[in-house]
Write a protein that holds these residues in place. Structure first.
Motif, PDB file in Angstrom:
ATOM      1  N   PRO A  27      60.241 -21.191  11.211  1.00 16.41           N
ATOM      2  CA  PRO A  27      59.585 -20.174  12.040  1.00 16.41           C
ATOM      3  C   PRO A  27      58.549 -19.346  11.280  1.00 16.41           C
ATOM      4  CG  PRO A  27      61.942 -20.160  12.440  1.00 16.41           C
ATOM      5  CD  PRO A  27      61.709 -21.085  11.265  1.00 16.41           C
ATOM      6  N   THR A  28      58.783 -19.081  10.015  1.00 24.05           N
ATOM      7  CA  THR A  28      57.800 -18.315   9.245  1.00 24.05           C
ATOM      8  C   THR A  28      56.513 -19.110   9.078  1.00 24.05           C
ATOM      9  OG1 THR A  28      59.531 -17.112   8.067  1.00 24.05           O
ATOM     10  CG2 THR A  28      57.352 -17.160   7.033  1.00 24.05           C
ATOM     11  N   ARG A  29      56.632 -20.392   8.773  1.00 23.04           N
ATOM     12  CA  ARG A  29      55.412 -21.208   8.622  1.00 23.04           C
ATOM     13  C   ARG A  29      54.681 -21.341   9.950  1.00 23.04           C
ATOM     14  NH1 ARG A  29      58.734 -23.569   4.676  1.00 23.04           N
ATOM     15  NH2 ARG A  29      59.480 -25.254   6.002  1.00 23.04           N
ATOM     16  N   LEU A  30      55.422 -21.488  11.050  1.00 25.59           N
ATOM     17  CA  LEU A  30      54.759 -21.530  12.358  1.00 25.59           C
ATOM     18  C   LEU A  30      54.046 -20.218  12.652  1.00 25.59           C
ATOM     19  CD1 LEU A  30      57.120 -23.423  14.827  1.00 25.59           C
ATOM     20  CD2 LEU A  30      54.832 -24.078  14.071  1.00 25.59           C
ATOM     21  N   SER A  31      54.671 -19.110  12.286  1.00 18.37           N
ATOM     22  CA  SER A  31      54.030 -17.803  12.483  1.00 18.37           C
ATOM     23  C   SER A  31      52.751 -17.695  11.662  1.00 18.37           C
ATOM     24  CB  SER A  31      54.991 -16.677  12.097  1.00 18.37           C
ATOM     25  OG  SER A  31      56.094 -16.657  12.953  1.00 18.37           O
ATOM     26  N   LEU A  32      52.780 -18.203  10.446  1.00 18.93           N
ATOM     27  CA  LEU A  32      51.576 -18.183   9.608  1.00 18.93           C
ATOM     28  C   LEU A  32      50.471 -19.037  10.216  1.00 18.93           C
ATOM     29  CD1 LEU A  32      53.244 -18.366   6.100  1.00 18.93           C
ATOM     30  CD2 LEU A  32      51.850 -16.480   6.989  1.00 18.93           C
ATOM     31  N   VAL A  33      50.837 -20.205  10.714  1.00 23.40           N
ATOM     32  CA  VAL A  33      49.846 -21.074  11.360  1.00 23.40           C
ATOM     33  C   VAL A  33      49.248 -20.366  12.568  1.00 23.40           C
ATOM     34  CG1 VAL A  33      49.558 -23.227  12.658  1.00 23.40           C
ATOM     35  CG2 VAL A  33      50.796 -23.241  10.487  1.00 23.40           C
ATOM     36  N   ARG A  34      50.093 -19.712  13.364  1.00 18.58           N
ATOM     37  CA  ARG A  34      49.587 -18.962  14.527  1.00 18.58           C
ATOM     38  C   ARG A  34      48.594 -17.895  14.102  1.00 18.58           C
ATOM     39  NH1 ARG A  34      54.421 -16.680  17.897  1.00 18.58           N
ATOM     40  NH2 ARG A  34      52.679 -15.512  18.713  1.00 18.58           N
ATOM     41  N   GLU A  35      48.929 -17.148  13.061  1.00 19.43           N
ATOM     42  CA  GLU A  35      48.019 -16.095  12.589  1.00 19.43           C
ATOM     43  C   GLU A  35      46.715 -16.692  12.078  1.00 19.43           C
ATOM     44  OE1 GLU A  35      48.099 -12.710  12.741  1.00 19.43           O
ATOM     45  OE2 GLU A  35      49.849 -13.042  14.020  1.00 19.43           O
ATOM     46  N   LEU A  36      46.808 -17.780  11.333  1.00 18.09           N
ATOM     47  CA  LEU A  36      45.595 -18.395  10.792  1.00 18.09           C
ATOM     48  C   LEU A  36      44.766 -19.069  11.878  1.00 18.09           C
ATOM     49  CD1 LEU A  36      46.973 -19.780   7.421  1.00 18.09           C
ATOM     50  CD2 LEU A  36      45.442 -17.818   7.778  1.00 18.09           C
ATOM     51  N   ALA A  37      45.383 -19.397  13.005  1.00 15.17           N
ATOM     52  CA  ALA A  37      44.614 -19.934  14.137  1.00 15.17           C
ATOM     53  C   ALA A  37      43.676 -18.877  14.698  1.00 15.17           C
ATOM     54  CB  ALA A  37      45.568 -20.427  15.227  1.00 15.17           C
ATOM     55  N   ARG A  38      44.000 -17.622  14.480  1.00  8.34           N
ATOM     56  CA  ARG A  38      43.141 -16.517  14.921  1.00  8.34           C
ATOM     57  C   ARG A  38      41.931 -16.339  14.002  1.00  8.34           C
ATOM     58  NH1 ARG A  38      46.548 -13.360  18.406  1.00  8.34           N
ATOM     59  NH2 ARG A  38      48.732 -13.858  18.021  1.00  8.34           N
ATOM     60  N   GLY A  39      42.064 -16.834  12.772  1.00 10.84           N
ATOM     61  CA  GLY A  39      40.971 -16.719  11.806  1.00 10.84           C
ATOM     62  C   GLY A  39      41.508 -16.574  10.393  1.00 10.84           C
ATOM     63  N   GLU A  40      40.611 -16.578   9.457  1.00 12.04           N
ATOM     64  CA  GLU A  40      40.982 -16.467   8.050  1.00 12.04           C
ATOM     65  C   GLU A  40      41.713 -15.152   7.788  1.00 12.04           C
ATOM     66  OE1 GLU A  40      37.539 -18.885   5.689  1.00 12.04           O
ATOM     67  OE2 GLU A  40      37.187 -16.764   6.078  1.00 12.04           O
ATOM     68  N   ALA A  41      42.582 -15.176   6.764  1.00 11.57           N
ATOM     69  CA  ALA A  41      43.325 -13.963   6.429  1.00 11.57           C
ATOM     70  C   ALA A  41      43.792 -14.012   4.977  1.00 11.57           C
ATOM     71  CB  ALA A  41      44.525 -13.806   7.351  1.00 11.57           C
ATOM     72  N   ARG A  42      43.926 -12.828   4.404  1.00 10.38           N
ATOM     73  CA  ARG A  42      44.488 -12.692   3.058  1.00 10.38           C
ATOM     74  C   ARG A  42      46.012 -12.594   3.169  1.00 10.38           C
ATOM     75  NH1 ARG A  42      42.189  -7.267   1.267  1.00 10.38           N
ATOM     76  NH2 ARG A  42      42.894  -6.875   3.375  1.00 10.38           N
ATOM     77  N   VAL A  43      46.688 -12.818   2.064  1.00  7.77           N
ATOM     78  CA  VAL A  43      48.147 -12.717   2.050  1.00  7.77           C
ATOM     79  C   VAL A  43      48.584 -11.337   2.518  1.00  7.77           C
ATOM     80  CG1 VAL A  43      50.200 -12.712   0.567  1.00  7.77           C
ATOM     81  CG2 VAL A  43      48.476 -14.501   0.299  1.00  7.77           C
ATOM     82  N   VAL A  44      47.916 -10.305   2.051  1.00  5.27           N
ATOM     83  CA  VAL A  44      48.303  -8.944   2.442  1.00  5.27           C
ATOM     84  C   VAL A  44      48.160  -8.751   3.952  1.00  5.27           C
ATOM     85  CG1 VAL A  44      46.029  -7.899   1.982  1.00  5.27           C
ATOM     86  CG2 VAL A  44      48.107  -6.502   1.855  1.00  5.27           C
TER      87      VAL A  44
END
Length: 132
Positions: A27-44
């Motif tokens: 679920p954490t990796r899916l959440s990260l993919v969802r966020e990155l689908a919105r656009g680029e992002a930094r770890v913070v």
């Protein structure tokens, strides 16, 4: 791979697909993919958006990077992450359609339901719906 006729139950042929789904099965990796689908992002930024520690986010991004699904570019002292494969969104949109078609039955499956809430969306709103 999956739809290749004539391979029967050859596990070696299916191993790469199984590895892909294991990589996306957290679920954490899916959440990260969802966020990155919105656009680029930094770890913070990802840590803040998901309410997770930076080390947790970094570890999961490393996994996704090893799978070739995300990559980063340096920006000053930070790294900016992005999805590498647009086909990943097609896969997640197809998964959403499958979940809708089955009434989220997999969420009730005792083998897989422990960490998958029924209302979990794989694809961020507005980034495509099944049938579009």
């Amino acid at each position: 791979m999956i739809a290749t006729p004539g391979h029967g139950t050859d596990r070696a042929v299916l191993a790469p697909a199984a590895a892909l789904f294991r990589g996306l099965g957290d679920p954490t990796r899916l959440s990260l993919v969802r966020e990155l689908a919105r656009g680029e992002a930094r770890v913070v930024d990802l840590s803040t958006a998901l309410g997770l520690g930076q080390s947790t986010v970094s570890n999961h991004l490393a996994c996704l990077r090893e799978c070739g699904l995300v990559d980063f570019r340096p920006q000053g002292r930070a790294s900016v992450y992005h999805l590498t494969r647009p086909e990943l969104m097609d896969l997640l949109i197809a998964a959403e359609a499958l979940l809708q078609a089955t009434g989220n039955a997999v969420a009730l499956c005792p083998s897989y339901a422990d960490s998958a809430p029924e209302s979990c969306a794989l694809v961020p709103a507005g980034l495509g719906q099944p049938g579009e």
